[in-house]
Write an enzyme that holds these catalytic residues in place. Structure first.
Site, PDB file in Angstrom:
ATOM      1  NE  ARG A 247      21.731   1.884   3.798  1.00 25.09           N
ATOM      2  CZ  ARG A 247      20.871   1.735   2.804  1.00 25.09           C
ATOM      3  NH1 ARG A 247      21.153   2.219   1.609  1.00 25.09           N
ATOM      4  NH2 ARG A 247      19.728   1.108   2.986  1.00 25.09           N
ATOM      5  CD  GLU A 276      21.862   9.590   3.394  1.00 28.10           C
ATOM      6  OE1 GLU A 276      20.929   8.761   3.444  1.00 28.10           O
ATOM      7  OE2 GLU A 276      22.705   9.604   2.481  1.00 28.10           O
ATOM      8  CG  HIS A 294      19.553   7.683   0.345  1.00 34.45           C
ATOM      9  ND1 HIS A 294      20.028   7.391   1.598  1.00 34.45           N
ATOM     10  CD2 HIS A 294      19.244   6.477  -0.209  1.00 34.45           C
ATOM     11  CE1 HIS A 294      19.986   6.081   1.809  1.00 34.45           C
ATOM     12  NE2 HIS A 294      19.500   5.509   0.722  1.00 34.45           N
TER      13      HIS A 294
END
Length: 331
Positions: A247, A276, A294
């Site tokens: 994370r 992000e 991601h």
């Protein structure tokens, strides 16, 4: 789109408007859920976008990056379960859900192989400087400017923060490549090091001091938020690489970008990053940074597995069957 009035239970899929991950027809979910419930899909940015239709759902399947706060949860009228379509559940206020008697579930095992593979891929790209060498070769030249960063894996120590499913899978891969593997995990029972043939260190500081590659594999919570910040990064060797496939907010963004700009780290491979995606051209231009979208969890196979599991849990929620992977203690 107008939906017919129905007495059937409703399962709602909430995808993230900025970057939808599911398909508009929710093919996989509809196949698993069948006639147990009516399935609907909505695109939302935050829970301020929740409509009355969504709030009347019996179960929610929520994709990553679509936050579900206490305020949003308080609007759910008859929801029995919130299923986070992925491993992490930090985007859902699990305490608020518990107060409202709503089970929160996740899918903890679907992307173990992919995330571990991605962590190793980022590690290899850094240790062998694949991207800078690619850029140099495409200039039709052979001046290897990054030679000081090219490393022999068998001389390096691979440090892991968090030895859960993905951390363990990553450790085995790193060990197979010849790294000396160490880990720090204060919640893991004694003996894992002996079972895996790796070494345990008792403090994060000691892990940082020894690591040539630091790979992050712990969950994000109040304890791990900014676990790696200015002080911690300063304990790493200037020749070290940092990899994060867990994370983003576990590593303080401003701290790691500054460390890269000032040459205090040799490089970083970040599949996830705080707040992000990257927000500015200056952030994107940070030297010696590899950033992916991601996407460590992504593969054709992993997404089918993840969506199938989420749909199975949602179906169980509306049919009164036992729930899998409950993370907030609500049965």
């Amino acid at each position: 789109m107008d939906y017919p009035t129905t007495l059937m239970p409703r399962i709602t899929i909430i995808d993230w408007r900025t970057s939808p991950q599911g398909d508009p027809d929710s093919t996989i979910e509809r196949h698993i859920i069948g006639d147990a419930a009516e399935v609907r899909r909505f695109l939302c940015e935050t829970d301020a976008d929740l409509t009355e239709e969504i709030c009347a759902s019996d179960a929610l399947i929520v994709w990553h990056n679509m936050p579900l706060t206490a305020q949003g949860i308080s609007r759910l009228k008859q929801c029995r379960a919130i299923i986070r379509n992925g491993v992490g559940f930090d985007s859902v206020d699990v305490a608020a859900a518990r107060e409202h008697g709503i089970a929160v579930c996740n899918v903890p095992d679907y992307g173990t192989e992919e995330v571990a593979d991605h962590a190793i891929a980022l590690t290899m790209a850094l240790c062998r400087q694949i991207l800078p060498l690619d850029a140099e070769a495409k200039k039709l030249g052979w001046l290897i400017k990054v030679e000081p960063r090219l490393r022999r894996l068998s001389t390096l120590t691979f440090g892991i923060v968090g030895l859960g499913r993905i951390g363990t899978a990553t450790a085995l891969r790193a060990k197979g490549l010849g790294f000396r593997v160490i880990f720090h995990d204060p919640y893991l029972a004694n003996g894992a090091d002996k079972a895996l043939g790796i070494s345990r260190v008792r403090t994060l500081d000691e892990l940082l001091r020894q690591s040539d590659v630091l790979s992050v594999h712990c969950p994000l919570n109040a304890e791990t938020h900014h676990l790696i910040a200015e002080r911690e990064l300063a304990l790493l060797k200037p020749s070290s690489f940092v990899v994060n496939t867990a994370r983003g907010a576990i590593i303080k963004k401003t701290a790691i970008l500054t460390a890269l700009r000032e040459g205090c780290l040799a490089g970083a491979g970040l599949d996830v990053i705080e707040n992000e995606p990257l927000r500015t051209e200056d952030e994107a231009a940070t030297p010696n940074l590899i950033a992916t979208c991601h996407a460590a969890f992504c593969s054709v196979e992993s997404k089918i597995e993840m969506r199938s599991t989420s749909a199975r849990i949602a179906r169980a929620a509306v049919t009164g069957e036992p729930l899998e992977n409950v993370v907030n203690g609500v049965s």
